[in-house]
Design a protein around this motif. Sequence first.
Motif, PDB file in Angstrom:
ATOM      1  N   ARG A   1       3.601   1.180 -15.027  1.00  0.00           N
ATOM      2  CA  ARG A   1       4.162   2.513 -15.260  1.00  0.00           C
ATOM      3  C   ARG A   1       4.624   2.655 -16.710  1.00  0.00           C
ATOM      4  O   ARG A   1       5.200   1.745 -17.277  1.00  0.00           O
ATOM      5  CB  ARG A   1       5.322   2.752 -14.297  1.00  0.00           C
ATOM      6  N   ASN A   2       4.348   3.816 -17.285  1.00  0.00           N
ATOM      7  CA  ASN A   2       4.760   4.175 -18.648  1.00  0.00           C
ATOM      8  C   ASN A   2       4.167   3.273 -19.723  1.00  0.00           C
ATOM      9  O   ASN A   2       4.735   3.135 -20.796  1.00  0.00           O
ATOM     10  CB  ASN A   2       6.297   4.181 -18.778  1.00  0.00           C
TER      11      ASN A   2
ATOM     12  N   GLU B   1       0.872   6.413  -9.001  1.00  0.00           N
ATOM     13  CA  GLU B   1       1.219   7.827  -8.857  1.00  0.00           C
ATOM     14  C   GLU B   1       1.784   8.147  -7.479  1.00  0.00           C
ATOM     15  O   GLU B   1       2.651   9.008  -7.349  1.00  0.00           O
ATOM     16  CB  GLU B   1      -0.006   8.701  -9.141  1.00  0.00           C
ATOM     17  N   LYS B   2       1.302   7.451  -6.447  1.00  0.00           N
ATOM     18  CA  LYS B   2       1.721   7.744  -5.067  1.00  0.00           C
ATOM     19  C   LYS B   2       2.911   6.892  -4.627  1.00  0.00           C
ATOM     20  O   LYS B   2       3.289   6.913  -3.469  1.00  0.00           O
ATOM     21  CB  LYS B   2       0.562   7.511  -4.099  1.00  0.00           C
TER      22      LYS B   2
ATOM     23  N   GLN C   1      -4.081   3.230 -10.744  1.00  0.00           N
ATOM     24  CA  GLN C   1      -3.369   4.418 -11.230  1.00  0.00           C
ATOM     25  C   GLN C   1      -2.894   5.262 -10.051  1.00  0.00           C
ATOM     26  O   GLN C   1      -1.767   5.760 -10.044  1.00  0.00           O
ATOM     27  CB  GLN C   1      -4.267   5.255 -12.144  1.00  0.00           C
ATOM     28  N   GLY C   2      -3.754   5.426  -9.043  1.00  0.00           N
ATOM     29  CA  GLY C   2      -3.390   6.202  -7.859  1.00  0.00           C
ATOM     30  C   GLY C   2      -2.228   5.579  -7.106  1.00  0.00           C
ATOM     31  O   GLY C   2      -1.327   6.282  -6.639  1.00  0.00           O
TER      32      GLY C   2
END
Length: 166
Positions: free
Chosen positions: A131-132, A96-97, A92-93
């Motif tokens: 993603r999404n 996000e990054k 997840q990180g």
Amino acid sequence: MTDALLPQDIDDLAEKVIAANRDAKRTVALAESCTGGLVAAALTEVPGSSAVLDRGFVTYSNEAKMEMLGVPSDIIETFGAVSIACVWAMAQGALEKSGADVAVAISGVAGPGGGTVTKPVGTVVFARAIRNSEGEPEGELKKFGDLGRAEIRRQATLCALELLLP
């Protein structure tokens, strides 16, 4: 003298990953611990990989997992770095990054030391986050056995590459 940096099975699978993700118009990010960047190295051996590989994070220490990927310290304290919870947070990180469409995270015990009764040498955990997508990232725990450090890392690299296939 050979021109190959990595074993043929890894090179072949990396080529498939790049081609399949290019065709799917997907970009990928990696969060690697026990593989130490081997998955990213495999992908960058393929010409044209820059169209697919967004970035890779080598987060070997717990501090790096927390600082670079935002893994909460309570996950590491409660479950350990070699846990589905930790690789979920790593994946997840990495999403996000980055600007990537999919992220794969890897953490494990490559040995020869560091194993425990519950997480012996050869224990490796993987997660894939898209993603999404709804719900939790996909996670998997594998026990390769004490095959030696290099072989455990090779097997983990192959598994991570498989997870990057659309």
